[in-house]
Design a protein around this motif. Structure first.
Motif, PDB file in Angstrom:
ATOM      1  N   ASP A   1      -3.948   8.163   3.629  1.00 18.47           N
ATOM      2  CA  ASP A   1      -2.951   9.194   3.949  1.00 18.47           C
ATOM      3  C   ASP A   1      -3.596  10.420   4.580  1.00 18.47           C
ATOM      4  O   ASP A   1      -3.166  11.563   4.335  1.00 18.47           O
TER       5      ASP A   1
ATOM      6  N   GLY B   1      -3.711   0.641   4.967  1.00 15.16           N
ATOM      7  CA  GLY B   1      -3.736   2.062   5.293  1.00 15.16           C
ATOM      8  C   GLY B   1      -4.888   2.841   4.695  1.00 15.16           C
ATOM      9  O   GLY B   1      -4.679   3.935   4.167  1.00 15.16           O
TER      10      GLY B   1
ATOM     11  N   ARG C   1       0.976   3.236  -5.017  1.00 12.99           N
ATOM     12  CA  ARG C   1       1.515   4.548  -4.632  1.00 12.99           C
ATOM     13  C   ARG C   1       2.742   4.446  -3.745  1.00 12.99           C
ATOM     14  O   ARG C   1       3.423   5.440  -3.520  1.00 12.99           O
ATOM     15  N   ARG C   2       3.016   3.260  -3.249  1.00 11.08           N
ATOM     16  CA  ARG C   2       4.126   3.106  -2.300  1.00 11.08           C
ATOM     17  C   ARG C   2       5.449   2.876  -2.997  1.00 11.08           C
ATOM     18  O   ARG C   2       5.508   2.412  -4.106  1.00 11.08           O
TER      19      ARG C   2
END
Length: 381
Positions: free
Chosen positions: A39, A346, A380-381
């Motif tokens: 992120d 990611g 975390r998604r």
């Protein structure tokens, strides 16, 4: 006792626990650094003991190839280089001994068969990319180009770097400094300045058990006249663990194995390549990223005799680490370093260690750390 130090952001505590468990179990401090970006932020920044700092610089061996081939990817992106042009189009001398049809794509995929030279390289040559290229131009391939693939361990950066030099009139090192390292502020050097020497920590030798030593002695590259031996310059008795401890190697920044970095620099390179870093955009466009990350050589490596998965200048990492998504790419280094990006999940990842890990290449603990990282990001998604 060795313990973990450093920081993780909320949600990545499990990565710290995995790292701490590993270093506590080691009989000797590995001198390890672990960094993860997600992120757009550095979410993991760990070291194994007070004896190594987060900004300590280590020899990262073949993780250097990732930095070198990010330059090649950028020049392909700029239409300066063409993957399907013959290498000899840029470098006419390379056509000698039946190498005229080898393309840049085949070279990057380790299919060219030019893993070294008969009789090996001297210590001065092995540190100098241009000297390596001059010798390699006249070498007959060790297999028919394209018939198989094998790790060009000490020479791939010299070969692709010579293509860069012939096509642009500038060295791969100059392009790397101007386009990548300096703009993104990376602690990852191809040519370590004298001013940065105080941060460098010498590589410490592997401490194998007797059974591990027996496996090392029986490895394909233990025979100096085998393809594996030639790939690792065994005819001249190269001590791989000592390679980055030579100031001449660090200063030259040999682009196959001479890079000096921290885990912050390793992870930062892939963060910059895929996601952007330091308020700057990603280096690679999606189509170029996909092409360089796509597997090109899959099967038994003729140099190592082991299964291997090469993309273009990089490893296709999801074929080695099941926790990663398709399209993950990066490169490992002999002492145990590992650097990569997983564009789908990611994150960008960098791991370096001071003590040479058995059996060489990506240290086994990377499997645990990467799995914990992927789980933390998914949660975390």
């Amino acid at each position: 006792m060795t313990t973990a130090h450093g920081t993780v952001v909320e949600g990545f505590e499990s990565v710290r626990e995995e790292f701490a468990s590993f270093v506590a179990a080691e009989a000797h401090d590995p001198g390890a650094q672990l960094v993860v970006y997600a992120d757009g932020k550095r979410v993991v920044d760990l070291v194994s003991s007070p004896d190594i700092a987060a900004d300590s610089l280590l020899g990262v061996f073949s993780s250097t190839k990732g930095a070198a081939h990010l330059v090649v990817a950028l020049l392909v992106q700029d239409a300066i280089l063409d993957l399907d042009r013959e290498v000899a189009y840029y470098w006419p001398e390379f056509a000698a001994e039946g190498k005229g049809a080898i393309t840049l794509r085949e070279l990057l995929a380790h299919q060219a068969g030019v893993v070294g030279v008969d009789g090996g390289f001297s210590p001065a040559e092995i540190a100098d990319d241009r000297a390596l290229a001059a010798r390699l131009a006249g070498q007959r391939p060790y297999w028919r180009p394209g018939a198989g693939f094998g790790y060009h361990a000490f020479v791939i950066g010299a070969l692709t770097g010579e293509v860069v030099f012939r096509a642009t009139g500038r060295t791969l090192h100059e392009w790397y400094e101007e386009r990548i390292r300096a703009p993104y502020g990376l602690d990852f050097f191809l040519g370590l300045p004298e001013s940065e020497e105080p941060r460098f920590l010498t590589t410490l030798p592997m401490l194998p058990t007797p059974s591990q030593q027996a496996e090392i002695d029986a490895a394909p590259w233990a025979n100096p006249n085998s393809i594996g031996g030639i790939s690792f310059n065994a005819p001249r008795g190269l001590d791989l663990a000592e390679f980055p401890n030579d100031r001449a190697v660090r200063a030259a920044g040999q682009s196959s194995a001479g890079g000096i970095a921290s885990a912050r620099g390793l992870a930062g390179l892939y963060q910059a390549a895929v996601f952007g870093l330091a308020d700057r955009p990603p280096l690679l466009k999606p189509d170029v990223l996909a092409e360089f990350a796509r597997p090109h050589s899959i099967g038994t490596d003729l140099s190592s005799g082991q299964p291997q998965y090469f993309a273009l200048g990089f490893h296709a990492m999801s074929l080695k680490f099941p926790s990663l998504a398709a399209g993950a790419f990066g490169h490992s280094g002999a002492a145990g370093s590992q650097a990569l990006a997983d564009p789908v999940t990611g994150f960008a990842y960098g791991y370096a260690r001071r003590r040479y890990a058995y059996p060489g290449g990506s240290a086994p603990e990377n499997t645990r750390f990467l799995a914990a990282t992927a789980r933390a990001i998914t949660a975390r998604r």
